[in-house]
Design an enzyme around this catalytic site. Structure first.
Site, PDB file in Angstrom:
ATOM      1  N   GLY A   1       0.800  -1.218   0.000  1.00  0.00           N
ATOM      2  CA  GLY A   1       0.000   0.000   0.000  1.00  0.00           C
ATOM      3  C   GLY A   1       0.836   1.273   0.000  1.00  0.00           C
TER       4      GLY A   1
ATOM      5  N   ASN B   1      -7.715   3.983   9.229  1.00  0.00           N
ATOM      6  CA  ASN B   1      -7.157   2.761   9.816  1.00  0.00           C
ATOM      7  C   ASN B   1      -7.119   2.782  11.335  1.00  0.00           C
ATOM      8  OD1 ASN B   1      -5.142   4.759   8.836  1.00  0.00           O
ATOM      9  ND2 ASN B   1      -3.743   3.566  10.092  1.00  0.00           N
TER      10      ASN B   1
ATOM     11  N   GLN C   1      -7.602  -0.386   3.827  1.00  0.00           N
ATOM     12  CA  GLN C   1      -8.332  -1.026   4.940  1.00  0.00           C
ATOM     13  C   GLN C   1      -9.681  -1.600   4.515  1.00  0.00           C
ATOM     14  OE1 GLN C   1      -7.418  -1.798   7.994  1.00  0.00           O
ATOM     15  NE2 GLN C   1      -5.463  -0.731   8.067  1.00  0.00           N
TER      16      GLN C   1
ATOM     17  N   SER D   1      -3.392  -3.472  -0.364  1.00  0.00           N
ATOM     18  CA  SER D   1      -2.300  -4.208   0.266  1.00  0.00           C
ATOM     19  C   SER D   1      -2.824  -5.562   0.735  1.00  0.00           C
ATOM     20  CB  SER D   1      -1.786  -3.387   1.457  1.00  0.00           C
ATOM     21  OG  SER D   1      -0.779  -4.104   2.102  1.00  0.00           O
ATOM     22  N   ALA D   2      -2.191  -6.646   0.275  1.00  0.00           N
ATOM     23  CA  ALA D   2      -2.732  -7.993   0.502  1.00  0.00           C
ATOM     24  C   ALA D   2      -2.722  -8.417   1.969  1.00  0.00           C
ATOM     25  CB  ALA D   2      -1.949  -9.011  -0.327  1.00  0.00           C
ATOM     26  N   HIS D   3      -1.773  -7.893   2.756  1.00  0.00           N
ATOM     27  CA  HIS D   3      -1.672  -8.406   4.129  1.00  0.00           C
ATOM     28  C   HIS D   3      -2.786  -7.908   5.042  1.00  0.00           C
ATOM     29  CE1 HIS D   3       0.266  -4.992   6.447  1.00  0.00           C
ATOM     30  NE2 HIS D   3       0.580  -4.593   5.240  1.00  0.00           N
TER      31      HIS D   3
ATOM     32  N   CYS E   1      -0.422   1.840  12.150  1.00  0.00           N
ATOM     33  CA  CYS E   1      -0.409   0.377  12.082  1.00  0.00           C
ATOM     34  C   CYS E   1       0.849  -0.179  12.719  1.00  0.00           C
ATOM     35  CB  CYS E   1      -0.383  -0.113  10.644  1.00  0.00           C
ATOM     36  SG  CYS E   1      -1.400   0.774   9.521  1.00  0.00           S
TER      37      CYS E   1
HETATM   38  N1  PLP Z   1      -2.744   2.795   3.946  1.00  0.00           N
HETATM   39  C1  PLP Z   1      -3.459   2.421   5.020  1.00  0.00           C
HETATM   40  C2  PLP Z   1      -4.796   3.021   5.264  1.00  0.00           C
HETATM   41  C3  PLP Z   1      -2.966   1.460   5.901  1.00  0.00           C
HETATM   42  O1  PLP Z   1      -3.673   1.106   6.968  1.00  0.00           O
HETATM   43  C4  PLP Z   1      -1.696   0.916   5.646  1.00  0.00           C
HETATM   44  C5  PLP Z   1      -1.169  -0.065   6.626  1.00  0.00           C
HETATM   45  O2  PLP Z   1      -0.078  -0.255   6.929  1.00  0.00           O
HETATM   46  C6  PLP Z   1      -0.982   1.327   4.497  1.00  0.00           C
HETATM   47  C7  PLP Z   1      -1.541   2.274   3.677  1.00  0.00           C
HETATM   48  C8  PLP Z   1       0.365   0.778   4.142  1.00  0.00           C
HETATM   49  O3  PLP Z   1       0.269  -0.450   3.500  1.00  0.00           O
HETATM   50  P1  PLP Z   1       1.565  -1.414   3.424  1.00  0.00           P
HETATM   51  O4  PLP Z   1       1.748  -1.952   4.795  1.00  0.00           O
HETATM   52  O5  PLP Z   1       1.187  -2.480   2.450  1.00  0.00           O
HETATM   53  O6  PLP Z   1       2.696  -0.608   2.922  1.00  0.00           O
END
Ligand code: PLP
Length: 379
Positions: free
Chosen positions: A70, A152, A180, A200-202, A328
């Site tokens: 993401g 988030n 999210q 974002s897959a996770h 996060c």
């Molecule tokens: N955007 C949001 C709203 C998120 O909650 C996150 C979480 O980490 C991200 C972007 C970033 O994604 P990634 O962990 O795949 O870089």
């Protein structure tokens, strides 16, 4: 008992996803850019996954670009909007993920792009009248609106269609960080008429380090990462083929079981609200948990107690993983830019509990019991 309630930070990978990834790691080792049979097989796997992703969000396969998650996809949008689309004005909110707000600030400092911050109310809902005013006041500029679908930290949702209608009216580009919400709600990019979304897959039981960016077919941007012709020249670097396979498997499962999971998770969230209010009537909630809110997130604002900053660690000692209401990546609520901006009393601890399909009512009962005991000891 071990209870994982930090699913907005990341979710456990689904065993079905692991099963789908293993043969790819073992057997599909050809470089997708190679022209021999091994390479062609890998290429075919990626293109099949791209088609499926496109199907789920009602896009064309040519509009999907795989990324390393993401953060990268968000960066691509903001940076290329400025470099390639002539955007000289970004409208965003102060409660975006750092991938957006930090990048917008960097673009403002380094490239002189005008930055406008739209107001949000104390529950984290964007003031659409103010958004319209900002678009109207700046209609001479080329604007990108970047607003997340669900926050988030507190879960407040954005009415995507209303925002995209406003953006169309003022000929502004619209990006929504759907990290999210992807695979928790059905997202139809045609119906929404949106320019960019990020995934974002996770966050939905897929692997870490893989995601995608959707770019509307009418928009031409250049790569942010250069040095190879992968992803149709849009994202250099040998593709994360097993990650991509994991992403699409997770997406398939999420879409297959979505209504069932939504029902289950919502029930847990509402149950936790009810139980917490029963044992601690002084509790309040950040955001609007029973209103227009992402069903996987519950941000609880606890009363003052001696443990304050130790709260999250005390939960951890009892086997409960939650997050300090902040980013996060963080385990503490110190400096949550979201809660700070919303004017939440930071002397009282805020904890984000976030749920997945794997959580159970028994886990919620245990968590509420632990919270009750912790407060009974320290208050
Ligand atoms: N955007 C949001 C709203 C998120 O909650 C996150 C979480 O980490 C991200 C972007 C970033 O994604 P990634 O962990 O795949 O870089």
């Amino acid at each position: 008992m071990k209870v994982y309630l930090d699913n907005a930070a990341t979710t456990p990978i689904d065993p079905e996803v692991v099963e789908a990834m293993i043969p790819v790691m073992k057997e599909s080792y050809g470089n997708p850019s190679s022209i021999h049979n091994f390479g062609r097989k890998s290429r075919a796997i990626i293109e099949k996954a791209r088609k499926k992703v496109a199907f789920y969000i009602n896009a064309a396969p040519s509009e999907i670009f795989f990324t390393a998650g993401g953060t990268e996809a968000d960066n691509m949008v903001l940076r290329s909007a400025i470099d390639d689309l002539g955007v000289n004005h970004i409208i965003t909110s102060q409660i975006e993920h750092h991938a957006v707000i930090d990048t917008a600030e960097i673009m403002n400092e380094k490239k002189g792009v005008k930055l406008s911050i739209v107001k949000v109310d104390d529950k984290g809902f964007v003031d659409l009248n103010h958004l319209e005013e900002l678009l109207e006041e700046n209609k001479e500029l080329k604007t990108l609106v970047s607003l997340m679908h669900a926050n988030n930290e507190i879960g407040s949702l954005l009415p995507l269609k209303k925002v995209s209608d406003l953006c169309r009216k003022f000929e502004a580009y619209f990006h929504s960080d759907t990290v999210q919400t992807m695979c928790h709600y059905r997202i139809d990019v045609r119906e929404l008429d949106i320019d960019f979304i990020t995934c974002s897959a996770h966050k939905f039981h897929g692997p870490k380090g893989v995601g995608f960016l959707y770019v509307n077919e009418n928009i031409q941007i250049n790569p942010m990462i250069t040095g190879g012709a992968q992803e149709r020249n849009m994202r250099a670097g040998t593709e994360n083929i097993h990650g991509i396979v994991g992403l699409i498997k997770a997406m398939e499962i999420a879409h297959r079981d979505m209504s069932e999971h939504e029902k289950h998770i919502k029930r847990l969230k509402y149950y936790m609200v009810e139980q917490l209010q029963k044992v601690m009537p002084e509790i309040t909630f950040n955001g609007d948990p029973l209103g227009d809110s992402l069903y996987t997130v519950l941000n609880v604002h606890f009363p003052n107690s001696e443990m304050d900053e130790m709260f999250i660690y005390n939960l951890d000692i009892e086997g409960i993983a939650a997050s300090g209401g902040s980013a996060c990546s963080s385990g503490s609520n110190v400096g949550s830019h979201v809660l700070n901006h919303l004017g939440v009393d930071m002397d009282r601890p805020s904890i984000r509990f976030s749920f997945s399909k794997y959580n159970t009512k028994e886990e919620i009962d245990y968590t509420v019991k632990v919270i009750k005991e912790l407060f009974a000891v320290t208050v």
